[in-house]
Each structure stands twice: as C-alpha cells, then as structure tokens.
Design a protein around this motif. Structure first.
Motif, short mmCIF file in Angstrom:
data_model
loop_
_atom_site.label_atom_id
_atom_site.label_comp_id
_atom_site.label_asym_id
_atom_site.label_seq_id
_atom_site.Cartn_x
_atom_site.Cartn_y
_atom_site.Cartn_z
N ARG A 121 0.62 -1.12 0.31
CA ARG A 121 -0.17 0.27 0.22
C ARG A 121 0.50 1.75 0.23
O ARG A 121 0.88 1.94 -0.65
CB ARG A 121 -1.04 0.22 1.21
N GLN A 122 2.16 0.99 0.76
CA GLN A 122 2.89 1.97 0.33
C GLN A 122 3.90 2.53 -0.53
O GLN A 122 3.22 3.71 -0.82
CB GLN A 122 3.70 2.17 1.39
N ARG A 123 4.07 1.91 -1.54
CA ARG A 123 4.82 2.32 -3.14
C ARG A 123 4.24 2.15 -3.54
O ARG A 123 3.86 2.94 -4.90
CB ARG A 123 5.10 0.43 -2.67
N ILE A 124 2.74 1.08 -3.52
CA ILE A 124 1.19 1.96 -3.95
C ILE A 124 1.16 3.56 -4.13
O ILE A 124 1.13 4.74 -4.87
CB ILE A 124 0.29 1.53 -4.21
N ARG A 125 1.25 3.68 -3.14
CA ARG A 125 1.14 5.50 -2.55
C ARG A 125 2.05 6.13 -3.35
O ARG A 125 1.64 7.53 -3.45
CB ARG A 125 1.12 5.25 -1.05
N GLY A 126 3.25 6.00 -3.54
CA GLY A 126 3.75 6.46 -3.51
C GLY A 126 3.70 6.83 -5.11
O GLY A 126 4.16 7.99 -5.53
N GLU A 127 3.96 5.65 -5.63
CA GLU A 127 3.28 5.90 -6.97
C GLU A 127 2.79 6.34 -7.48
O GLU A 127 2.55 7.28 -8.44
CB GLU A 127 3.89 4.42 -7.80
N LEU A 128 1.24 6.24 -6.84
CA LEU A 128 0.31 7.66 -7.26
C LEU A 128 0.42 8.72 -7.19
O LEU A 128 0.11 9.85 -7.52
CB LEU A 128 -0.82 7.15 -5.73
#
Length: 171
Positions: A121-128
C-alpha cells in the motif's frame, strides 16, 4: 545574480514559475513555447480525430494510414496540430490511466492485513503521488488552462486513451 537558473530575463510570453534547479522544468517550459494553445474547440477536434480513427482503423479495419487521413479530415486540423495534440492527449491519458489503476489496486488492498500488504500500500501510494506530480507537471508543458480543460474531460480522455492503446498494440 538571478534568483533562478531559469530567470525570465524580461521574456514574459511563458512565465517562469520555477525557483530551483529542476532541469525538467526548463525543458517543459521550452516545449510549452512550441506547443499549440489548447482550447475547447481544439480539444473537441482532437476527440473527433481519435473517434474517427478508432472507427476507421478499428471497426472498419482500414489500413492505419487511410484511417489517419480520414480522421484528420474529420477533425478539420492540420497534420502538425493533430500530432502535437495527440501527443498531449497520450501524455495526459497515460498518466491518468495509470493513476486510476493504482487507485483501484489500493482499493483492493484496503482490507488486506499484514506487513506485506501495508508495504505494498505504501509503495502504491508513493507511485500514485508520483503520477499526480507528473500530471501536474503537464501544466508546465502545456499550460495550466490546458491541464484544467483536460481534467474536466478526464473520463472521456482516459476511455479514448484505453481504446487507442488497445487498437494500436495489436500485433
């Protein structure tokens, strides 16, 4: 000494709002001076071009060059404007498509538990966040008014982007 490496030096045709050493911002600013100004009429014509291209190349199975000629005629735009405009739509559509897919994935992971799920989730939020930042950077390249206009029609443009990508990626 100038406050920024990209000081305007009195040239105000495209204002410099940058204050740091971001060389990408300088490139965007230079490219903006070469890009046509996007307004509602031009965006409508670009959408007409893409819809006509999809109809001719997709449904009617015409060769791509013929579909391009017919779509250009339907749009009423010259070749340079079509090429520059579709590049703008691809840049915006690709960023927004990716952001939507990331948002969907984040929703799927909402109920997932565990350390791995939280890390993902953290990686996806960063990419988002990166996708949103890159979308905002399109405002430097094409103008804030153009970006606002593209955002108003985001759903339509992402749909067109998806359909064009699907058509053009067929081997």
């Amino acid at each position: 000494m100038a406050p920024s490496l990209f000081d305007d030096h009195g040239f105000q045709d495209v204002r410099n709002s940058e204050s740091g050493m971001d060389f990408g911002a300088a490139d965007d600013r230079t490219l903006r001076m070469a890009a046509p100004a996007l307004d509602g009429a031009m965006l409508d014509a670009l959408v007409r071009y893409q819809e006509a291209f999809l109809a001719h190349a997709g449904a009617e199975r015409e060769p791509l060059a013929v579909a391009h000629q017919k779509a250009q005629a339907a749009s009423g735009l010259d070749l340079k404007t079509v090429e520059q405009g579709t590049a703008m739509l691809r840049a915006f559509g690709g960023r927004r498509w990716t952001a939507r897919k990331l948002q969907d994935k984040l929703e799927q992971l909402k109920t997932a538990a565990g350390e791995d799920a939280e890390e993902l989730r953290q990686r996806i939020r960063g990419e988002l966040f990166n996708q949103e930042r890159e979308t905002e950077a399109l405002g430097r390249r094409y103008g804030e008014a153009a970006l606002a206009l593209l955002r108003e029609r985001e759903a339509l443009l992402v749909d067109l982007h998806t359909r064009m990508t699907r058509l053009l990626s067929q081997g």
